[in-house]
Write a protein that holds these residues in place. Structure first.
Motif, short mmCIF file in Angstrom:
data_model
loop_
_atom_site.label_atom_id
_atom_site.label_comp_id
_atom_site.label_asym_id
_atom_site.label_seq_id
_atom_site.Cartn_x
_atom_site.Cartn_y
_atom_site.Cartn_z
N VAL A 68 1.34 -0.85 -0.46
CA VAL A 68 -0.02 -0.10 -0.27
C VAL A 68 1.15 1.78 -0.27
CG1 VAL A 68 -1.98 1.46 1.22
CG2 VAL A 68 -1.93 -0.83 1.19
N ALA A 69 1.98 1.17 1.18
CA ALA A 69 2.75 2.49 1.08
C ALA A 69 3.99 2.62 -0.55
CB ALA A 69 3.76 2.25 2.07
N ALA A 70 4.05 1.79 -1.12
CA ALA A 70 4.95 1.86 -2.66
C ALA A 70 3.98 2.56 -3.03
CB ALA A 70 5.50 0.51 -2.27
N ALA A 71 2.93 1.77 -3.54
CA ALA A 71 1.67 2.66 -4.27
C ALA A 71 1.39 4.08 -3.61
CB ALA A 71 0.46 1.98 -4.47
N LEU A 72 1.26 4.32 -2.67
CA LEU A 72 0.81 5.70 -2.47
C LEU A 72 2.19 6.37 -2.56
CD1 LEU A 72 -0.61 4.90 0.99
CD2 LEU A 72 -2.10 6.37 -0.52
N LEU A 73 3.26 6.23 -2.12
CA LEU A 73 4.56 7.01 -2.59
C LEU A 73 4.62 7.54 -4.11
CD1 LEU A 73 6.69 5.00 0.16
CD2 LEU A 73 6.56 7.87 0.05
N ASP A 74 5.00 5.74 -4.58
CA ASP A 74 4.72 6.29 -6.71
C ASP A 74 3.74 7.39 -7.20
OD1 ASP A 74 5.87 4.54 -8.46
OD2 ASP A 74 3.92 4.12 -9.26
N LEU A 82 3.85 10.14 2.99
CA LEU A 82 3.11 9.37 4.60
C LEU A 82 3.84 9.16 5.54
CD1 LEU A 82 2.98 7.11 2.07
CD2 LEU A 82 2.59 5.49 3.72
N ARG A 83 2.46 10.21 6.38
CA ARG A 83 3.31 10.74 7.86
C ARG A 83 3.13 9.86 8.60
NH1 ARG A 83 1.67 17.08 7.78
NH2 ARG A 83 2.65 17.50 6.27
N CYS A 84 3.85 9.33 9.77
CA CYS A 84 3.26 7.77 10.10
C CYS A 84 4.28 7.21 11.93
CB CYS A 84 4.49 6.68 9.41
SG CYS A 84 4.71 6.21 7.54
N ASP A 85 3.59 6.85 12.22
CA ASP A 85 3.62 6.87 13.95
C ASP A 85 5.14 5.87 14.30
OD1 ASP A 85 2.50 4.32 12.90
OD2 ASP A 85 1.94 3.83 14.85
N ALA A 123 8.99 2.36 11.28
CA ALA A 123 9.75 1.19 11.44
C ALA A 123 9.49 -0.46 10.84
CB ALA A 123 9.98 0.74 12.64
N ALA A 124 8.51 -0.46 10.52
CA ALA A 124 7.79 -1.69 9.66
C ALA A 124 8.38 -1.18 8.27
CB ALA A 124 6.34 -2.00 10.12
N LEU A 125 7.80 0.08 8.02
CA LEU A 125 8.11 -0.24 6.03
C LEU A 125 9.99 0.05 6.55
CD1 LEU A 125 5.05 2.72 6.02
CD2 LEU A 125 5.58 -0.08 4.64
N GLY A 126 10.48 0.85 7.21
CA GLY A 126 11.75 1.35 7.32
C GLY A 126 12.67 -0.27 6.64
N GLU A 127 11.73 -1.14 6.95
CA GLU A 127 12.42 -2.14 6.88
C GLU A 127 12.34 -3.32 5.59
OE1 GLU A 127 12.05 -5.82 9.66
OE2 GLU A 127 12.53 -4.39 11.01
N CYS A 128 11.02 -2.87 4.96
CA CYS A 128 10.15 -3.45 3.78
C CYS A 128 10.17 -3.04 2.45
CB CYS A 128 8.94 -3.75 4.05
SG CYS A 128 8.16 -5.21 5.28
N ALA A 177 12.22 4.29 1.95
CA ALA A 177 11.86 5.02 2.72
C ALA A 177 12.05 6.24 3.69
CB ALA A 177 13.06 3.73 3.51
N ALA A 178 13.54 6.78 2.40
CA ALA A 178 13.42 7.89 3.03
C ALA A 178 12.70 8.92 2.90
CB ALA A 178 15.29 8.40 2.01
N LEU A 179 11.35 8.82 2.25
CA LEU A 179 10.27 9.40 2.04
C LEU A 179 9.52 9.73 2.70
CD1 LEU A 179 9.44 8.52 -2.02
CD2 LEU A 179 10.74 11.46 -0.90
N LEU A 180 9.37 8.22 4.09
CA LEU A 180 8.49 8.52 5.04
C LEU A 180 8.53 9.65 6.31
CD1 LEU A 180 8.30 5.14 5.52
CD2 LEU A 180 7.17 6.12 4.03
#
Lengths: 485, 485
Positions: A284-290, A295-298, A303-308, A314-317
């Motif tokens: 979902v995040a990849a599609a949105l970033l694309d 994405l303003r994340c808790d 952390a989870a997205l940073g790994e995946c 990830a730098a855009l989060l």
């Protein structure tokens, strides 16, 4: 219709009087008036577009000076391909809708010769306050006439030339119809809004068509009921059972956020069950970033997205602040929040699963589990506390979790595996839309013509008196026999 | 239920939270709570009546000092024969009504796998402010629980002992049910009304149950929607075709005025067509005078009655002042006004009758005559300008005149040959009544359980996005197929 410069009081009083004539016009007369408006607007397209061009020139100057946003410019422009035709078609669409007036939805025989009937009727006088969109005049005039309501229209200053041109054309067209000229009044003079908002004796409903600020202002300055919504803070919740329907999840979130980010029914908050942080959220995040969404994340979701995600993704989060979960961005931004899984709840989930009472309940074990699923309850509680009660969605493969969500979320629209963007009168099949209401009474969600009606009770007797009825001797009893409608 | 002394804000917030639990309780749980309340009130009758006796003692003292009216005393007294039993029966009556929640009144297939449903649900949090009647606590608690709404109840000081006793009993009864304790809160502390009225973020609807002053105060001090009516200024119009149904005319006027003059649905104004001043009015007036009703007459009606009544009767007639036609007497007084006949209208009636367009209209000549009957229009105009839009009646043998009146009079109840006193939820067959509304939105007339509900839209999809639909190539079209409900 009259383009009035009379006092707000005179204007409201004459609209109220005219509403008493309009409310009893047969459908054929109301429809004939809509046909006349349509024809006149078609024939006078060039005059109206010329007036609109004047508004656009002034608006471009204001925009160049930074006094007007691009979105207002866009809304103001009647010459955009298809826009004028859409306005014309909208009038005929309203004309061709079923009559909202005179519908009987209750008939009761109270006694022999004494019959009660509940029948739909117009509300009375509407006050519509709108901003840039000049086509709203035609739109709202059509809705008001069709529903038998008088209307006072007040437009924004950016559209004043268009507004005046359309008003003159409609006014001329209505002069040849049975609709009284005071039934639709266009108020040109400035600074009359506060006066109009105080006339609750004559005006029955206010419909502000515009941004958050306008709606809030109206709500704060009148005792007249207001139909509309100030905010559209919609949420999508990715439930733990969204893992099996990842494609749906991506589709629903993408459409909810990106189809038209400036709309009130666009998603602003993404709630994610902890267990799908690394399974569903990354896609979902990849599609949105694309698509350029921020994405303003808790902490957990970041952390989870940073790994995946890839490093560049990830730098855009971004880091979410608390206020992001109460913000209607109306832009390519979404706030992401993790909903803790059951194991975080100090063994509460396990305790529930082994609770004999719950496990043996007639609801069945799966339903019972969902009904007491603390993470589902947490997501629902977040939405009830932070959403604007407009439209909220759950993405899940679990029917029982979905039904729990649909029942417990206190919003006008509650969706299961469908984009929040469906919250719209046209999409719902209402033919047209007066607006979207987050009110808790009268009308909620997309409001069609029905929202411009109320009902009255007609009682037809043969000289009956209420004193004849009762429990005592010689008293009559009510039959209360339901009759077909 | 809790008898709270917490702050208005805490009270409203906790009621709002509790409403989210209450709103999803199944019917069986809500009904079980009503059974528990009924049993507890039955078992604790002596305790409650003792508390009520204390209120009555204080009230008698206040009454002796001229600080309290006889009607308040009467309303306060729970020991009057049948009153306690009526309260108990009312709870079971509400319990046995059909569930107002979860009713589906619209189902539309937007596309394959995408179904929209509109389903009734509770409004949220109700604030009920009432005066002397202590049984209102039981009544309103039952209505709120049945409809899944949380409620904050604030009673008048005259009933404080009764109120507290009933509250303790209900509170204890509810503790053994699934209804959350904060769902029904009884506010004891004084001077909290203004604070509660400002909490529109948490409270969704205010229902003032009491006199004109209370209702006006509430309406003037809140942005929360108010359900109710400040005034009940009802009228009866004796049409020219009432001459053939004189007995009906007498019966309808007598019942409307005399059955219970202090009620909001009692008649306060009698409009009389000029041509029946000497045929129908004398019998009506004689019957009213016989019951001790004061007639406040305009010049024409007084002159006509002076000729037709006995001298002693005629001596009782009073002169109407202009304000009498805007006064809710709530007493054995009625304002009488003559509606000029057609011959007074400078030949207008004749002009209409010879108007080719009207005469040849498809409505038929009798209908057309009524539609343009200036005296009927004058009566309707008087009512629309002076009545409180509660309930108004025409007495006539003419169906077309009656239908014109029922359509054109802008009131919650419009009656033909039936007493205005029928405007009541029990009489309409609603089983119970929240109140009578003269609002123009949401609920109008006697309001049953339905008035405590709103709806939400549930949309169930399979990952659908709104961006897939449109007119362009490759776009999907909406089906908008109506499904059975």
């Amino acid at each position: 219709m009259s383009l009035t410069s009379s006092s707000p009081l005179t204007c409201a009083q004459s609209a109220s009087l005219a509403s008493h004539t309009l409310c009893i016009l047969p459908l054929s007369s109301r429809n004939a008036a809509l046909t006349a408006i349509h024809t006149a607007l078609q024939e006078n397209k060039s005059v109206i577009l010329a007036a609109n061009a004047t508004d656009m020139t002034l608006a471009h100057q204001a925009s160049a000076n930074g006094q007007l946003s691009q979105s207002v410019l866009k809304r103001l422009d009647l010459s955009r391909p298809g826009k004028y035709e859409d306005m014309l078609k909208g009038i005929l669409d309203v004309r061709d809708l079923p009559d909202p007036i005179g519908r009987v939805d209750l008939r009761t025989k109270l006694d022999e010769g004494l019959e009660l009937e509940r029948v739909s009727c117009p509300i009375g006088v509407l006050l519509i306050i709108f901003e840039a969109r000049p086509e709203v005049i035609a739109n709202i005039s059509a809705l008001a006439i069709k529903s038998g309501n008088a209307a006072i229209l007040k437009g924004g200053k950016e559209s004043s030339h268009s507004f005046e041109a359309i008003a003159r054309v409609i006014s001329h067209a209505l002069a040849g119809t049975e609709v009284p000229s005071d039934a639709i009044q266009l108020v040109k003079t400035r600074d009359v809004i506060d006066d109009l908002l105080s006339l609750d004796r004559y005006i029955d409903l206010v419909i502000p068509r515009g941004g958050n600020e306008l709606v809030r202002y109206v709500k704060d300055h009148t005792k007249i009921p207001v139909l509309g919504h100030a905010d559209g803070l919609c949420s999508v919740y990715l439930h733990k059972d969204a893992a099996d329907i990842k494609t749906m999840a991506v589709n629903v979130v993408m459409d909810s956020k990106c189809d038209y980010p400036a709309a009130c029914n666009a998603a602003e908050t993404l709630l994610v069950h902890e267990s799908v942080l690394t399974t569903v959220l990354p896609d979902v995040a990849a599609a949105l970033l694309d698509k350029g969404v921020s994405l303003r994340c808790d902490v957990k979701s970041k952390a989870a997205l940073g790994e995946c995600l890839t490093k560049s993704q990830a730098a855009l989060l971004q880091d979410a602040r608390a206020e992001d979960y109460d913000t209607e961005f109306l832009d390519l931004i979404i706030a992401v929040k993790t909903v803790p899984g059951e194991h975080d709840e100090a063994g509460q989930s396990q305790a529930l699963a082994t609770n004999g009472h719950v496990a043996s309940s007639e609801e069945g074990s799966s339903d019972a589990r969902d009904a007491h699923d603390p993470s589902l309850l947490a997501a629902i509680a977040h939405i009830n506390a932070h959403s604007s009660h407009h439209t909220d969605c759950i993405v899940t493969a679990s029917a029982s979790a979905a039904e729990k969500f649909l029942s417990a979320v206190d919003s006008a629209g509650v969706y299961w595996n469908a984009s929040t963007r469906f919250a719209d009168g046209m999409r719902y099949g209402f033919g047209t839309e007066v607006g979207i209401s987050t009110n808790k009474i009268h009308s909620r969600g997309p409001v069609g013509l029905e929202g411009l009606t109320i009902y009255k009770y007609k009682l037809r007797g043969k000289g009956h008196g209420a004193g004849e009825y009762g429990d005592g001797e010689g008293k009559r009893r009510y039959l209360h026999e339901k009759l077909e409608v």
